[in-house]
Scaffold this motif. Structure first.
Motif, mmCIF file in Angstrom:
data_model
loop_
_atom_site.group_PDB
_atom_site.id
_atom_site.type_symbol
_atom_site.label_atom_id
_atom_site.label_comp_id
_atom_site.label_asym_id
_atom_site.label_seq_id
_atom_site.Cartn_x
_atom_site.Cartn_y
_atom_site.Cartn_z
ATOM 1 N N HIS A 150 -12.724 7.536 -0.297
ATOM 2 C CA HIS A 150 -12.323 6.802 0.910
ATOM 3 C C HIS A 150 -10.818 6.551 0.805
ATOM 4 N N ALA A 151 -10.032 7.383 1.499
ATOM 5 C CA ALA A 151 -8.565 7.346 1.391
ATOM 6 C C ALA A 151 -7.971 6.505 2.516
ATOM 7 N N HIS A 152 -7.140 5.537 2.158
ATOM 8 C CA HIS A 152 -6.557 4.616 3.135
ATOM 9 C C HIS A 152 -5.126 5.022 3.478
ATOM 10 N N GLY A 153 -4.827 5.043 4.790
ATOM 11 C CA GLY A 153 -3.461 5.262 5.242
ATOM 12 C C GLY A 153 -2.870 6.564 4.756
ATOM 13 N N SER A 154 -1.648 6.493 4.237
ATOM 14 C CA SER A 154 -0.921 7.689 3.820
ATOM 15 C C SER A 154 -1.489 8.345 2.570
ATOM 16 N N SER A 155 -2.433 7.702 1.912
ATOM 17 C CA SER A 155 -3.050 8.325 0.738
ATOM 18 C C SER A 155 -3.984 9.464 1.125
ATOM 19 N N PHE A 156 -4.103 9.735 2.436
ATOM 20 C CA PHE A 156 -4.917 10.879 2.870
ATOM 21 C C PHE A 156 -4.421 12.169 2.220
ATOM 22 N N PHE A 157 -3.102 12.234 1.906
ATOM 23 C CA PHE A 157 -2.557 13.470 1.351
ATOM 24 C C PHE A 157 -3.109 13.724 -0.049
ATOM 25 N N VAL A 158 -3.195 12.675 -0.861
ATOM 26 C CA VAL A 158 -3.800 12.825 -2.190
ATOM 27 C C VAL A 158 -5.274 13.170 -2.032
ATOM 28 N N GLY A 159 -5.933 12.542 -1.050
ATOM 29 C CA GLY A 159 -7.323 12.881 -0.787
ATOM 30 C C GLY A 159 -7.492 14.343 -0.428
ATOM 31 N N LEU A 160 -6.553 14.874 0.356
ATOM 32 C CA LEU A 160 -6.586 16.289 0.722
ATOM 33 C C LEU A 160 -6.473 17.176 -0.515
ATOM 34 N N LEU A 161 -5.546 16.863 -1.414
ATOM 35 C CA LEU A 161 -5.382 17.644 -2.634
ATOM 36 C C LEU A 161 -6.634 17.585 -3.502
ATOM 37 N N VAL A 162 -7.233 16.393 -3.566
ATOM 38 C CA VAL A 162 -8.471 16.246 -4.335
ATOM 39 C C VAL A 162 -9.566 17.118 -3.740
ATOM 40 N N LYS A 163 -9.661 17.101 -2.413
ATOM 41 C CA LYS A 163 -10.698 17.889 -1.741
ATOM 42 C C LYS A 163 -10.523 19.380 -2.030
ATOM 43 N N ILE A 164 -9.285 19.815 -2.117
ATOM 44 C CA ILE A 164 -9.016 21.232 -2.366
ATOM 45 C C ILE A 164 -9.466 21.655 -3.765
ATOM 46 N N ILE A 165 -9.240 20.767 -4.765
ATOM 47 C CA ILE A 165 -9.586 21.142 -6.136
ATOM 48 C C ILE A 165 -10.971 20.656 -6.569
ATOM 49 N N TYR A 166 -11.611 19.849 -5.714
ATOM 50 C CA TYR A 166 -12.955 19.327 -6.023
ATOM 51 C C TYR A 166 -13.716 19.246 -4.707
ATOM 52 N N PHE A 167 -14.055 20.412 -4.169
ATOM 53 C CA PHE A 167 -14.481 20.534 -2.778
ATOM 54 C C PHE A 167 -15.780 19.811 -2.472
ATOM 55 N N ARG A 168 -16.627 19.608 -3.469
ATOM 56 C CA ARG A 168 -17.940 19.026 -3.157
ATOM 57 C C ARG A 168 -17.870 17.527 -2.865
ATOM 58 N N VAL A 169 -16.778 16.871 -3.213
ATOM 59 C CA VAL A 169 -16.648 15.449 -2.896
ATOM 60 C C VAL A 169 -16.452 15.287 -1.385
ATOM 61 N N LYS A 170 -16.999 14.230 -0.814
ATOM 62 C CA LYS A 170 -16.830 13.943 0.608
ATOM 63 C C LYS A 170 -15.566 13.096 0.786
ATOM 64 N N LEU A 171 -14.719 13.491 1.744
ATOM 65 C CA LEU A 171 -13.446 12.806 1.967
ATOM 66 C C LEU A 171 -13.465 12.078 3.312
ATOM 67 N N ILE A 172 -13.259 10.769 3.251
ATOM 68 C CA ILE A 172 -13.158 9.943 4.459
ATOM 69 C C ILE A 172 -11.764 9.353 4.527
ATOM 70 N N TRP A 173 -11.150 9.502 5.690
ATOM 71 C CA TRP A 173 -9.808 8.922 5.888
ATOM 72 C C TRP A 173 -9.928 7.667 6.733
ATOM 73 N N HIS A 174 -9.219 6.608 6.310
ATOM 74 C CA HIS A 174 -9.218 5.323 7.011
ATOM 75 C C HIS A 174 -7.821 5.083 7.578
ATOM 76 N N ASP A 175 -7.702 5.115 8.900
ATOM 77 C CA ASP A 175 -6.405 4.973 9.556
ATOM 78 C C ASP A 175 -6.152 3.507 9.912
ATOM 79 N N HIS A 176 -5.067 2.950 9.369
ATOM 80 C CA HIS A 176 -4.697 1.548 9.606
ATOM 81 C C HIS A 176 -3.449 1.410 10.475
ATOM 82 N N TYR A 177 -2.845 2.531 10.872
ATOM 83 C CA TYR A 177 -1.528 2.491 11.522
ATOM 84 C C TYR A 177 -1.672 2.329 13.026
ATOM 85 N N GLY A 178 -1.522 1.092 13.509
ATOM 86 C CA GLY A 178 -1.803 0.788 14.900
ATOM 87 C C GLY A 178 -0.904 1.467 15.908
ATOM 88 N N ASP A 179 0.302 1.850 15.516
ATOM 89 C CA ASP A 179 1.244 2.440 16.470
ATOM 90 C C ASP A 179 1.146 3.963 16.532
#
Length: 357
Positions: A84-113
């Motif tokens: 569960h990747a929060h905000g700008s950490s989605f990029f690290v989550g993306l890299l993790v997904k690429i090298i460990y594809f079976r994990v489920k990746l959820i992005w949590h967007d907190h940026y109201g603007d």
């Protein structure tokens, strides 16, 4: 279920607080709950419960293969199913997904603007959404934006929530008179709009009747911060306006205040309003983002337009002059927060969303 939260740092910000809140709350109801800070620790580290598995990667560059492999090892070792990747950490989550594809990746967007930004500013998120298994957003505007602009088909709006954990609190004694303290719990940076708050407080003349203003939040000692301190000095408010920097003991600080103000020019779903409500403060908030979903004008608080100094000034005077009105608003807001934004309700919704992906 085995879930890990990912956040860039544990500095005292809204997204950071939510990553800790999710990790702590999930630890009570699922098999494994972890929290990973990819770049640095921060003030919120002390808020992490003992039953949450925590590591800090100390990542110093965009592509840090060593730390990325360390993260992958952590996920493998603890058999993590969902990141569960929060905000700008989605990029690290993306890299993790690429090298460990079976994990489920959820992005949590907190940026109201985000809804006001062009897609040229969000192209990386749109690309990354090809790898997202789900998207959580903190307000309805972001939900519509995600449905229109991201590739992933699973989206959900989950309001933010707050958890009071008294065992982590320590004492900070605020200056001023009990019953006459106004607090603004916001980091000293755009878009928190401190100058409008300062101008409204100064023009209200409340300082002359003993009221004080307390600014609590990370101070980066930059131009924004220096402008605040210059205003305080130029208006001779040194004994009426106080700047404290980031604090761990949020509820201890708020327990010493009477009025809470949020002056931001934009917000997603501000956790601080929930914290104000839980602490029994009478609240004035800017009318942006999801703030009107929490602060119901004339029912549990007051709203103002963030560029309208006079409106804020009048709201401050209104609450300062009427203790019965303050009690009415604070009581209603406390009940409203408990009934609609308790962590038990939101966490169960989050778990259902996890299960759906």
């Amino acid at each position: 279920m085995r879930v890990v939260q990912i956040i860039d740092s544990l500095d005292a910000g809204g997204a950071e607080r939510m990553s800790v809140n999710y990790a702590n709350s999930l630890a009570e109801v699922i098999e494994f709950s972890g929290l990973i800070a990819t770049r640095s620790e921060g003030a919120l580290k002390t808020q992490i419960d003992d039953n949450v598995h925590f590591i800090c990667l100390n990542r110093t560059k965009t592509f840090d293969l060593k730390e990325l492999l360390r993260l992958r090892q952590f996920l493998l070792e603890h058999k993590v199913e969902i990141v569960h990747a929060h905000g700008s950490s989605f990029f690290v989550g993306l890299l993790v997904k690429i090298i460990y594809f079976r994990v489920k990746l959820i992005w949590h967007d907190h940026y109201g603007d985000r809804v006001k930004n062009s897609m040229s500013n969000n192209w990386l998120i749109k690309f990354a959404s090809l790898f997202f298994n789900g998207v959580i957003v903190c307000n309805n505007e972001l939900l519509q934006w995600a449905k229109s602009n991201l590739y992933n088909a699973k989206h959900v709006y989950l309001p933010n929530f707050t958890v009071h954990n008294p065992k982590h609190e320590k004492s900070l004694i605020l200056s001023g008179i009990d019953g006459k303290r106004i607090v603004c719990l916001s980091n000293l940076r755009n878009p928190k709009n401190h100058m409008v708050l300062l101008e409204g407080f100064h023009k209200s003349k409340l300082a002359e009747s003993g009221w004080t203003l307390h600014l609590v939040g990370k101070d980066s000692h930059d131009t924004y911060s220096e402008n605040i301190k210059k205003f305080i000095k130029d208006k001779n408010l040194q004994d009426k306006v106080f700047v404290y920097g980031a604090q761990n003991d949020v509820y201890s600080v708020l327990s010493q205040a009477t009025i809470g103000v949020l002056a931001s020019t934009f917000e997603g779903f501000p956790v601080v309003l929930l914290e104000y409500g839980q602490s029994g403060l009478a609240v004035i908030s800017s009318n942006v983002g999801q703030c009107p979903e929490i602060i119901l004008e004339g029912k549990n608080g007051l709203l103002f337009q963030p560029d309208d100094v006079q409106q804020l000034e009048e709201s401050l005077q209104k609450l300062a002059d009427d203790s019965d009105l303050r009690r009415f608003y604070s009581s209603n807001l406390k009940s409203y927060v408990y009934e609609n934004f308790s962590h038990e309700i939101i966490i169960q919704k989050a778990i259902k969303f996890y299960q759906s992906v």
